[in-house]
Design an enzyme around this catalytic site. Structure first.
Site, PDB file in Angstrom:
ATOM      1  N   LYS A  57       0.939  -1.417  -0.026  1.00 40.32           N
ATOM      2  CA  LYS A  57       0.318   0.439  -0.382  1.00 40.32           C
ATOM      3  C   LYS A  57       0.988   1.018   0.102  1.00 40.32           C
ATOM      4  CE  LYS A  57      -3.614  -1.880   2.346  1.00 40.32           C
ATOM      5  NZ  LYS A  57      -5.419  -1.387   2.040  1.00 40.32           N
ATOM      6  N   ARG A  81     -10.105 -11.428   2.858  1.00 44.62           N
ATOM      7  CA  ARG A  81     -11.299 -12.381   2.047  1.00 44.62           C
ATOM      8  C   ARG A  81      -9.957 -14.439   2.229  1.00 44.62           C
ATOM      9  NH1 ARG A  81     -11.771  -9.958  -3.174  1.00 44.62           N
ATOM     10  NH2 ARG A  81     -10.831  -8.076  -1.461  1.00 44.62           N
TER      11      ARG A  81
END
Length: 453
Positions: free
Chosen positions: A233, A307
């Site tokens: 990020k 996830r």
């Protein structure tokens, strides 16, 4: 937290009234008070401190708001009253709303700064009401505290300690699977995401309640810090990633309320807890993992890690055929783009569950929004080398494709709901300071109370 509330029948009288009631209230006052109100040019909005003109002390406080039935009307009241203990003077329903928003508005996260003594307190004479409100406030405060905690002090091992203490508090059972034990016991995706960190990945598991009662299982995403992995990020995107364990915080706050209210259920709480870090053994884009369920997943992006840790936990959860399965996760920025930061989205194909949740959310003023599990978008998760990818390559429908990914690991006969939450207030609102926040927790609690009580 609950320090702002006391179970007492003494205090400065405090009444909460709507501004539309001001004229009628004023008519009942003495000429002295009427003249005094006129001199103040008070028109029935905000806090009114009524003095005792003989003693020079505060006789009573009246707060005039737009709507006494709106939960957050009194969210800033703790900062608007002078020091003292105030005794609520309304009906039980209004007192419940006022006390809840008052206490949540008084919340302050203080572990790393000097805490100020609580100078304004709210007295609730009714013990049952006091206990109910303090339980709500405690549950929400748990979520806020955990999300606000710096990542260095809220790693997987710290979550384990908190969950173990909670199990002890309510005579539950706690267990955990740590590090390479995850591979030995077939939780490969949890291990893959967390293996690059010095803070060992783990699956945390709490059980509580009557084993013969309906089973309710909660699963929370516990990514204690998310660097993005090798798909790193930018600094701006990483700044608040201490909150990426917000799903875990939500299920722990919810579990605390469930156990404190002694709901007649068989509760299981599962948290896959990891740090998504960068090292020489970090998960790589293009890697393929065989999940606990046996589905192979190609890693399109290492920053779609939530996830991955959830899918193994969900695959285990469904083996016990829970009556209700609920997961919370700070899963996608796409949900924030669709709904903003203050409205959590949820996904479910169970129409009864959806309707029940929406009714419960309206009842307790904890808004949630139903989003579609649009099956046509499942093709966006296609892979040429594995059964599926962990995320779509394009920018569209990201919250939906993430939910569709999770649905692959939940059997069709399971009543399941997935919450995609922000877990953070980006602006100050009455009763809701900037920082960690619980979204949908009170709605889910009310739904479970309606269904199982």
């Amino acid at each position: 937290m609950t320090q702002a509330l006391v179970n007492k029948s003494e205090g400065i009288p405090l009444s909460i009234k709507s501004s539309s009631e001001f004229d009628a209230w004023q008519e009942k006052q003495s000429d002295v008070i009427k003249n005094w109100l006129k001199s103040l040019s008070f028109e029935g909005r905000g806090v009114l401190l009524v003095p005792n003109f003989e003693s020079g002390t505060l006789s009573e406080a009246v707060f005039f708001c737009n709507d006494t039935n709106e939960l957050w009307s009194c969210g800033d009241l703790a900062s608007q009253l002078p020091a003292g203990t105030y005794l609520l003077n309304n009906d039980a329903n209004t007192n419940k709303l006022v006390a809840t928003s008052f206490a949540l508005g008084a919340y302050d996260f203080t572990p790393y700064k000097e805490s100020k003594p609580v100078s304004v307190k709210l007295a609730i004479a009714d013990k049952a009401l006091f206990d109910e409100v303090t339980t709500y406030v405690k549950g929400v405060s748990i979520v806020r505290d955990l999300v606000n905690m710096p990542a260095g002090d809220m790693m997987p091992q710290h979550l384990a300690e908190i969950m173990s203490d909670m199990a002890d508090e309510f005579s539950g059972e706690f267990s955990q699977i740590v590090g390479d034990e995850l591979l030995e016991q077939n939780y490969p995706t949890i291990h893959a995401v967390g293996r690059a960190s010095a803070n060992k990945p783990r699956l945390l598991d709490l059980r509580w309640g009557d084993k013969n009662a309906p089973k309710v299982t909660l699963v929370g995403k516990g990514v204690c810090f998310d660097s993005g992995g090798l798909d790193l990020k930018p600094a701006s995107g990483m700044r608040l990633m201490k909150k990426d364990m917000g799903g875990a915080a939500h299920v722990l706050g919810l579990a605390h309320m469930i156990m404190a209210f002694n709901l007649p259920i068989n509760l299981r709480v599962m948290i896959p807890a990891v740090e998504n870090a960068v090292s020489d053994n970090a998960l790589r884009p293009g890697d393929v993992i065989k999940t606990r369920k046996g589905i192979t997943v190609e890693i399109d992006n290492t920053d779609a890690e939530g996830r991955l840790v959830l899918c193994d936990a969900l695959a285990e959860a469904v083996t016990e055929k829970p009556d209700t399965l609920i997961d919370f996760a700070t899963l996608t920025g796409a949900c924030r783009i669709a709904l903003g930061t203050e409205l959590p989205g949820f996904f479910s194909d169970d129409k009864s569950l959806v309707e029940g949740l929406e009714l419960a959310a309206d009842d307790v003023q904890d808004p949630v929004w139903h989003l579609p599990l649009h099956k046509a978008y499942k093709d966006l998760l296609n892979s040429t080398v594995a059964d599926m990818t962990n995320c779509a390559s394009g920018p569209f429908g990201g919250a939906i494709t993430a939910a569709l990914y999770l649905q692959e690991f939940v059997e069709q006969d399971i009543s399941w709901v997935h919450f995609d939450v922000m877990a953070w207030n980006i602006r100050k609102l009455p009763g809701r300071p900037v920082g960690g926040e619980a979204f949908g927790v009170r709605a889910v609690l009310k739904y479970l109370q309606n269904k199982y009580s």
